[in-house]
Scaffold this motif. Structure first.
Motif, PDB file in Angstrom:
ATOM      1  N   SER A 240      52.939 -27.290  45.670  1.00 21.21           N
ATOM      2  CA  SER A 240      53.195 -26.793  44.539  1.00 21.21           C
ATOM      3  C   SER A 240      53.775 -25.483  44.953  1.00 21.21           C
ATOM      4  O   SER A 240      54.049 -24.864  45.894  1.00 21.21           O
ATOM      5  CB  SER A 240      51.639 -26.275  43.871  1.00 21.21           C
ATOM      6  OG  SER A 240      51.052 -24.980  44.926  1.00 21.21           O
ATOM      7  N   PRO A 241      54.624 -24.983  43.726  1.00 23.68           N
ATOM      8  CA  PRO A 241      55.356 -23.608  43.933  1.00 23.68           C
ATOM      9  C   PRO A 241      54.611 -22.557  44.340  1.00 23.68           C
ATOM     10  O   PRO A 241      55.099 -21.830  45.127  1.00 23.68           O
ATOM     11  CB  PRO A 241      56.110 -23.600  42.404  1.00 23.68           C
ATOM     12  CG  PRO A 241      55.993 -24.896  41.772  1.00 23.68           C
ATOM     13  CD  PRO A 241      54.728 -25.482  42.307  1.00 23.68           C
ATOM     14  N   ALA A 242      53.295 -22.473  43.935  1.00 24.00           N
ATOM     15  CA  ALA A 242      52.438 -21.354  44.215  1.00 24.00           C
ATOM     16  C   ALA A 242      52.116 -21.291  45.715  1.00 24.00           C
ATOM     17  O   ALA A 242      52.288 -20.261  46.414  1.00 24.00           O
ATOM     18  CB  ALA A 242      51.242 -21.265  43.403  1.00 24.00           C
ATOM     19  N   LEU A 243      51.783 -22.430  45.825  1.00 25.88           N
ATOM     20  CA  LEU A 243      51.498 -22.470  47.651  1.00 25.88           C
ATOM     21  C   LEU A 243      52.459 -22.214  48.432  1.00 25.88           C
ATOM     22  O   LEU A 243      52.631 -21.512  49.509  1.00 25.88           O
ATOM     23  CB  LEU A 243      50.947 -23.943  48.003  1.00 25.88           C
ATOM     24  CG  LEU A 243      50.574 -24.099  49.393  1.00 25.88           C
ATOM     25  CD1 LEU A 243      49.471 -22.989  49.891  1.00 25.88           C
ATOM     26  CD2 LEU A 243      49.959 -25.637  49.720  1.00 25.88           C
TER      27      LEU A 243
ATOM     28  N   ALA B 120      55.324 -20.530  47.616  1.00 26.43           N
ATOM     29  CA  ALA B 120      55.515 -19.127  47.557  1.00 26.43           C
ATOM     30  C   ALA B 120      54.603 -18.003  48.506  1.00 26.43           C
ATOM     31  O   ALA B 120      54.860 -17.239  49.320  1.00 26.43           O
ATOM     32  CB  ALA B 120      55.478 -18.496  46.437  1.00 26.43           C
ATOM     33  N   ARG B 121      53.137 -18.354  48.527  1.00 28.53           N
ATOM     34  CA  ARG B 121      52.296 -17.830  49.285  1.00 28.53           C
ATOM     35  C   ARG B 121      52.336 -18.223  50.872  1.00 28.53           C
ATOM     36  O   ARG B 121      52.074 -17.258  51.661  1.00 28.53           O
ATOM     37  CB  ARG B 121      50.868 -18.395  48.697  1.00 28.53           C
ATOM     38  CG  ARG B 121      49.832 -17.563  49.439  1.00 28.53           C
ATOM     39  CD  ARG B 121      48.477 -17.781  48.508  1.00 28.53           C
ATOM     40  NE  ARG B 121      48.038 -19.152  48.840  1.00 28.53           N
ATOM     41  CZ  ARG B 121      47.857 -20.039  47.635  1.00 28.53           C
ATOM     42  NH1 ARG B 121      48.431 -19.769  46.522  1.00 28.53           N
ATOM     43  NH2 ARG B 121      47.578 -21.364  47.901  1.00 28.53           N
TER      44      ARG B 121
ATOM     45  N   ASP C  43      48.096 -29.370  42.662  1.00 32.55           N
ATOM     46  CA  ASP C  43      47.015 -28.262  42.209  1.00 32.55           C
ATOM     47  C   ASP C  43      46.870 -27.167  43.403  1.00 32.55           C
ATOM     48  O   ASP C  43      46.011 -26.344  43.321  1.00 32.55           O
ATOM     49  CB  ASP C  43      45.808 -28.657  42.114  1.00 32.55           C
ATOM     50  CG  ASP C  43      45.552 -29.714  40.632  1.00 32.55           C
ATOM     51  OD1 ASP C  43      46.144 -29.255  39.826  1.00 32.55           O
ATOM     52  OD2 ASP C  43      44.656 -30.748  40.466  1.00 32.55           O
ATOM     53  N   GLY C  44      47.922 -27.282  44.313  1.00 28.75           N
ATOM     54  CA  GLY C  44      47.775 -26.275  45.502  1.00 28.75           C
ATOM     55  C   GLY C  44      46.771 -26.554  46.651  1.00 28.75           C
ATOM     56  O   GLY C  44      46.565 -25.623  47.169  1.00 28.75           O
TER      57      GLY C  44
ATOM     58  N   ARG D 258      57.208 -28.455  38.921  1.00 28.27           N
ATOM     59  CA  ARG D 258      55.889 -28.802  38.984  1.00 28.27           C
ATOM     60  C   ARG D 258      55.603 -28.965  40.400  1.00 28.27           C
ATOM     61  O   ARG D 258      54.488 -28.554  40.800  1.00 28.27           O
ATOM     62  CB  ARG D 258      55.264 -30.081  38.272  1.00 28.27           C
ATOM     63  CG  ARG D 258      53.871 -30.273  38.103  1.00 28.27           C
ATOM     64  CD  ARG D 258      53.271 -31.144  37.007  1.00 28.27           C
ATOM     65  NE  ARG D 258      52.109 -31.328  37.225  1.00 28.27           N
ATOM     66  CZ  ARG D 258      51.433 -32.526  37.788  1.00 28.27           C
ATOM     67  NH1 ARG D 258      52.137 -33.369  38.446  1.00 28.27           N
ATOM     68  NH2 ARG D 258      50.262 -32.560  37.798  1.00 28.27           N
TER      69      ARG D 258
END
Length: 305
Positions: free
Chosen positions: A170-173, A175-176, A232-233, A252
């Motif tokens: 996921s893009p969020a993971l 980035a984190r 969903d990360g 996505r």
């Protein structure tokens, strides 16, 4: 000019017996007795004025002329069958049952099916998803889509879409906890699918990280659950290209590494021989071939691929 043709019943008896290799097998195919086949073949030989079989005890063997005649008659019967099929199918709605893998159906086939339906409005498609081996599928199908190559008895099969695997997340993971090289996967949970055993082991070996110790492992019984978990990360999955081209293009999912892009088993369309020549089946298989060729070899580092 009037055609000089032998009786059709005699030709059918000869062609079935010659193609099947015996009068008994020919009789079984035509649902008649051995004696009926023998009499029809004898009548044809008398009409032609030459033997088509050599009789060796109770066995028969085609003469050289009989072999040539069989080839010509088989082509003629095939042509008549094809012409009859085209005539009877013309202008009618053709029903087509497609048995395809679940993840492939959801991620690649369904988004493209509208294009096939627009081109072939006379074909009514019924899509059934299954990841069972074809010899365990009990419901009849016209075309199946499976990963191959494999052995599919009594079927015609051809590859139409190649597949490559790369890590996706996921893009969020991303980035984190960025993944800039394969070794960075050590800090992540790797997501596995029971339907693709050993995939991560093969990819890590290709990346030179066969002994990599990772933060965690999580398994799912279906591949689409693995991909959903990645979106969903929950971790990093091995995602197939070009199956995930739309998810990567929309953002996505992201593919953080340029490679290695590991080639996996591709997709094949598989058709029972009895259905392979129908107009609807040929139309679908030709369309799959064209779509697979158009998909090409996407570059996971290119967001527009």
């Amino acid at each position: 000019m009037r055609r000089r043709l032998p009786p059709l019943s005699s030709l059918r008896a000869f062609e079935a017996a010659a193609r099947r290799g015996s009068f008994t097998a020919g009789a079984e195919e035509l649902l008649v007795t051995h004696g009926a086949i023998s009499r029809q073949v004898a009548a044809l030989e008398e009409w032609l004025g030459l033997p088509l079989f050599d009789r060796i005890g109770r066995r028969v063997r085609l003469t050289s002329g009989g072999r040539d005649y069989l080839e010509a008659m088989s082509r003629a019967f095939d042509g008549m069958a094809e012409a009859t099929r085209r005539l009877t199918e013309a202008g009618t709605v053709k029903s087509l049952t497609v048995n395809a893998l679940p993840t492939f159906s959801m991620r690649w086939l369904l988004p493209r099916l509208a294009g096939f339906q627009q081109r072939h409005p006379d074909v009514a498609l019924r899509l059934v998803t299954s990841d069972r081996p074809l010899d365990e599928v009990r419901e009849p199908f016209d075309v199946a889509i499976r990963r191959g190559p494999d052995i599919w008895p009594d079927c015609a099969a051809a590859p139409f879409l190649a597949e490559w695997e790369v890590p996706v997340m996921s893009p969020a993971l991303a980035a984190r906890q960025p993944v800039r090289q394969a070794a960075d996967l050590a800090g992540h949970t790797l997501l596995h699918a029971d339907t693709r055993p050993g995939a991560w082991r093969r990819w890590l070996t290709a990346a030179g990280q066969s002994d990599l110790a990772v933060a965690g492992q999580q398994r799912f019984d279906h591949f689409y659950l693995t991909l959903q978990a990645a979106a969903d990360g929950l971790g990093v999955a091995l995602g197939p290209l070009p199956i995930l081209a739309d998810e990567l293009a929309s953002g996505r999912l992201v593919a953080p590494l340029d490679g290695p892009k590991l080639e996996a088993r591709g997709y094949w369309h598989v058709t029972p021989h009895a259905r392979a020549g129908t107009v609807a089946v040929r139309a679908l298989c030709d369309w799959l071939d064209a779509e697979g060729q158009a998909a090409g070899d996407p570059d996971p580092s290119d967001p527009d691929a």
